[in-house]
Design a protein around this motif. Sequence first.
Motif, PDB file in Angstrom:
ATOM      1  N   PRO A   8     -26.198  74.528  -4.831  1.00  0.00           N
ATOM      2  CA  PRO A   8     -24.969  74.902  -4.134  1.00  0.00           C
ATOM      3  C   PRO A   8     -24.044  73.691  -4.055  1.00  0.00           C
ATOM      4  N   CYS A   9     -22.771  73.894  -4.300  1.00  0.00           N
ATOM      5  CA  CYS A   9     -21.839  72.762  -4.277  1.00  0.00           C
ATOM      6  C   CYS A   9     -20.609  73.105  -3.461  1.00  0.00           C
ATOM      7  N   TYR A  10     -20.274  72.239  -2.546  1.00  0.00           N
ATOM      8  CA  TYR A  10     -19.036  72.407  -1.804  1.00  0.00           C
ATOM      9  C   TYR A  10     -18.310  71.074  -1.813  1.00  0.00           C
ATOM     10  N   ASN A  11     -17.267  71.003  -2.576  1.00  0.00           N
ATOM     11  CA  ASN A  11     -16.501  69.760  -2.723  1.00  0.00           C
ATOM     12  C   ASN A  11     -17.380  68.586  -3.137  1.00  0.00           C
ATOM     13  N   GLU A  12     -18.067  68.731  -4.209  1.00  0.00           N
ATOM     14  CA  GLU A  12     -18.990  67.685  -4.648  1.00  0.00           C
ATOM     15  C   GLU A  12     -18.506  67.003  -5.929  1.00  0.00           C
ATOM     16  N   GLU A  13     -17.189  66.892  -6.129  1.00  0.00           N
ATOM     17  CA  GLU A  13     -16.677  66.327  -7.390  1.00  0.00           C
ATOM     18  C   GLU A  13     -17.233  64.936  -7.692  1.00  0.00           C
ATOM     19  N   ARG A  68     -14.680  82.158  -1.751  1.00  0.00           N
ATOM     20  CA  ARG A  68     -14.248  81.264  -0.675  1.00  0.00           C
ATOM     21  C   ARG A  68     -15.488  80.554  -0.173  1.00  0.00           C
ATOM     22  N   ASN A  69     -15.315  79.757   0.862  1.00  0.00           N
ATOM     23  CA  ASN A  69     -16.461  79.068   1.430  1.00  0.00           C
ATOM     24  C   ASN A  69     -17.285  80.034   2.287  1.00  0.00           C
ATOM     25  N   PHE A  70     -18.460  80.384   1.782  1.00  0.00           N
ATOM     26  CA  PHE A  70     -19.324  81.296   2.526  1.00  0.00           C
ATOM     27  C   PHE A  70     -20.415  80.557   3.287  1.00  0.00           C
ATOM     28  N   GLY A  71     -20.544  79.286   3.014  1.00  0.00           N
ATOM     29  CA  GLY A  71     -21.609  78.515   3.643  1.00  0.00           C
ATOM     30  C   GLY A  71     -22.792  78.357   2.707  1.00  0.00           C
ATOM     31  N   HIS A  72     -23.480  77.266   2.925  1.00  0.00           N
ATOM     32  CA  HIS A  72     -24.611  76.865   2.098  1.00  0.00           C
ATOM     33  C   HIS A  72     -25.627  77.988   1.846  1.00  0.00           C
ATOM     34  N   GLN A  73     -26.035  78.672   2.921  1.00  0.00           N
ATOM     35  CA  GLN A  73     -27.100  79.666   2.789  1.00  0.00           C
ATOM     36  C   GLN A  73     -26.667  80.852   1.912  1.00  0.00           C
ATOM     37  N   ALA A  93     -26.697  69.363  -4.041  1.00  0.00           N
ATOM     38  CA  ALA A  93     -25.945  68.729  -5.113  1.00  0.00           C
ATOM     39  C   ALA A  93     -25.824  67.221  -4.925  1.00  0.00           C
ATOM     40  N   ASP A  94     -26.129  66.734  -3.727  1.00  0.00           N
ATOM     41  CA  ASP A  94     -25.794  65.338  -3.434  1.00  0.00           C
ATOM     42  C   ASP A  94     -26.907  64.345  -3.767  1.00  0.00           C
ATOM     43  N   LEU A  95     -27.961  64.830  -4.435  1.00  0.00           N
ATOM     44  CA  LEU A  95     -29.096  63.988  -4.829  1.00  0.00           C
ATOM     45  C   LEU A  95     -29.823  63.366  -3.638  1.00  0.00           C
ATOM     46  N   PRO A 197     -30.176  58.541   0.821  1.00  0.00           N
ATOM     47  CA  PRO A 197     -28.806  58.758   1.285  1.00  0.00           C
ATOM     48  C   PRO A 197     -28.055  59.617   0.280  1.00  0.00           C
ATOM     49  N   ARG A 198     -26.952  60.201   0.702  1.00  0.00           N
ATOM     50  CA  ARG A 198     -26.072  60.900  -0.207  1.00  0.00           C
ATOM     51  C   ARG A 198     -25.613  59.977  -1.317  1.00  0.00           C
ATOM     52  N   LEU A 199     -25.492  60.494  -2.535  1.00  0.00           N
ATOM     53  CA  LEU A 199     -25.023  59.666  -3.633  1.00  0.00           C
ATOM     54  C   LEU A 199     -23.584  59.234  -3.383  1.00  0.00           C
ATOM     55  N   VAL A 202     -19.204  62.779   1.765  1.00  0.00           N
ATOM     56  CA  VAL A 202     -19.728  62.891   3.124  1.00  0.00           C
ATOM     57  C   VAL A 202     -20.433  64.228   3.283  1.00  0.00           C
ATOM     58  N   SER A 203     -21.238  64.325   4.346  1.00  0.00           N
ATOM     59  CA  SER A 203     -21.954  65.564   4.604  1.00  0.00           C
ATOM     60  C   SER A 203     -20.971  66.716   4.765  1.00  0.00           C
ATOM     61  N   LYS A 204     -21.295  67.853   4.161  1.00  0.00           N
ATOM     62  CA  LYS A 204     -20.413  69.010   4.249  1.00  0.00           C
ATOM     63  C   LYS A 204     -20.796  69.893   5.428  1.00  0.00           C
ATOM     64  N   TRP A 208     -20.014  71.683  13.875  1.00  0.00           N
ATOM     65  CA  TRP A 208     -19.892  73.114  14.170  1.00  0.00           C
ATOM     66  C   TRP A 208     -20.788  73.943  13.262  1.00  0.00           C
ATOM     67  N   LYS A 209     -20.741  73.619  11.938  1.00  0.00           N
ATOM     68  CA  LYS A 209     -21.589  74.350  10.987  1.00  0.00           C
ATOM     69  C   LYS A 209     -23.059  74.153  11.311  1.00  0.00           C
ATOM     70  N   MET A 210     -23.397  72.932  11.756  1.00  0.00           N
ATOM     71  CA  MET A 210     -24.793  72.639  12.087  1.00  0.00           C
ATOM     72  C   MET A 210     -25.232  73.481  13.282  1.00  0.00           C
TER      73      MET A 210
HETATM   74  N1  UDP Z   1     -22.835  73.152   0.901  1.00  0.00           N
HETATM   75  C1  UDP Z   1     -22.298  74.388   0.512  1.00  0.00           C
HETATM   76  N2  UDP Z   1     -21.456  75.036   1.386  1.00  0.00           N
HETATM   77  C2  UDP Z   1     -21.124  74.521   2.614  1.00  0.00           C
HETATM   78  C3  UDP Z   1     -21.701  73.284   3.006  1.00  0.00           C
HETATM   79  C4  UDP Z   1     -22.563  72.628   2.126  1.00  0.00           C
HETATM   80  O1  UDP Z   1     -22.568  74.900  -0.568  1.00  0.00           O
HETATM   81  O2  UDP Z   1     -20.362  75.159   3.342  1.00  0.00           O
HETATM   82  C5  UDP Z   1     -23.745  72.469  -0.037  1.00  0.00           C
HETATM   83  C6  UDP Z   1     -23.383  71.014  -0.338  1.00  0.00           C
HETATM   84  O3  UDP Z   1     -22.488  70.924  -1.416  1.00  0.00           O
HETATM   85  C7  UDP Z   1     -24.731  70.402  -0.650  1.00  0.00           C
HETATM   86  C8  UDP Z   1     -25.689  71.198   0.215  1.00  0.00           C
HETATM   87  O4  UDP Z   1     -25.006  72.408   0.554  1.00  0.00           O
HETATM   88  O5  UDP Z   1     -25.098  70.585  -1.998  1.00  0.00           O
HETATM   89  C9  UDP Z   1     -26.107  70.456   1.456  1.00  0.00           C
HETATM   90  O6  UDP Z   1     -24.945  70.026   2.163  1.00  0.00           O
HETATM   91  P1  UDP Z   1     -24.820  68.539   2.722  1.00  0.00           P
HETATM   92  O7  UDP Z   1     -25.455  67.559   1.801  1.00  0.00           O
HETATM   93  O8  UDP Z   1     -23.378  68.305   3.021  1.00  0.00           O
HETATM   94  O9  UDP Z   1     -25.637  68.666   4.076  1.00  0.00           O
HETATM   95  P2  UDP Z   1     -26.628  67.564   4.706  1.00  0.00           P
HETATM   96  O10 UDP Z   1     -27.469  67.030   3.584  1.00  0.00           O
HETATM   97  O11 UDP Z   1     -25.750  66.543   5.304  1.00  0.00           O
HETATM   98  O12 UDP Z   1     -27.411  68.354   5.711  1.00  0.00           O
END
Ligand code: UDP
Length: 310
Positions: A8-13, A68-73, A93-95, A197-199, A202-204, A208-210
């Motif tokens: 899953p990728c959200y703004n991971e360019e 649109r942005n549906f969220g990670h899950q 996606a962030d390794l 750490p994230r490559l 920043v955390s997406k 609030w989402k958490m």
């Molecule tokens: N992600 C997504 N939609 C969202 C938020 C996050 O697809 O609304 C993806 C994000 O691109 C990443 C993964 O979910 O690949 C985990 O997100 P993140 O690394 O930001 O969370 P953390 O590792 O900080 O818990």
Amino acid sequence: MFISVIIPCYNEEEVINETNHRLVNVIENLTPQFELIYVDDGSYDQTPHLLRQLQQADPRVHAILLSRNFGHQMAVTAGLDYAAGDAIVLIDADLQDPPEVIKEMVYQWSQGYHVAYGVRTERTGETAFKRWTAKVFYRLINCLSDVQIPLDTGDFRLMDRQVVEALKIMPERDRFLRGMVSWVGFRQIAIPYQRSPRLAGVSKYSLWKMLRFAADGILSFSLIPLRMAIWIGIFTFGFSLIGIIYALVLRLFTSIWVPGWTLLFISVLFIGGIQLVFLGVIGEYTGRIYRENKQRPLYLIRERLGFDKK
Ligand code: UDP
Ligand code: MG
């Protein structure tokens, strides 16, 4: 064996190319047959564009772009619906979850495990606040929940086709995948790894989402918050009985009573207590309706012996 990897990728360019490179390297060594399914969760940066390029350069790369942005899950869910693999791997996606661990997961799968989930032994490069909230969350959810969700696991895991098919017939809208995967059962094994750490970027997951995610986790797997009403109700009602007796004793056997006070006092306690008890009862029914509404399958079969296939 055919392996699908869902990312899953959200703004991971900033990370996507490197992630693809690392993933291809690892998986290529495991099997010639695989697909990488990137799910773009409504990014507004260059991610969709980069995914298009990756796809054109390598037919083993697939991409699903959400509207649109549906969220990670939800992004992961979309990936699961389109994955064709015998085994399906979920990875961020962030390794932060090292792709090299997939090798160990595939090994456990070949040994007959249906789910190999990563357990973070160490989390480097995350704020103390994030680590602390994550820790509290996993413990809280296990106190409250009916299914045991392994501590400190994320969604980094390998699942057998059978498990994915089971997830696909769980139509609930509040999706908390790691809990759902625990719920389905089958043979599961933990694989410890260090979370890096994230490559880049920043955390997406905003605060609030958490919180939303934590609420989904607790509310979809536990009726305890609802049940608390009945226990608190019974408890307060017990206390109010003591108060009622006290007020009656004052009124009947002493001279230190105020006119009108006894009745008022008794009614407040009585009605309050009764109300909470019935609120709890209503809670119980609501809970049942809620559970029914989810339309989860009542059981899942791991294997069928001696039947004709299908
Ligand atoms: N992600 C997504 N939609 C969202 C938020 C996050 O697809 O609304 C993806 C994000 O691109 C990443 C993964 O979910 O690949 C985990 O997100 P993140 O690394 O930001 O969370 P953390 O590792 O900080 O818990
Ligand atoms: Mg991350």
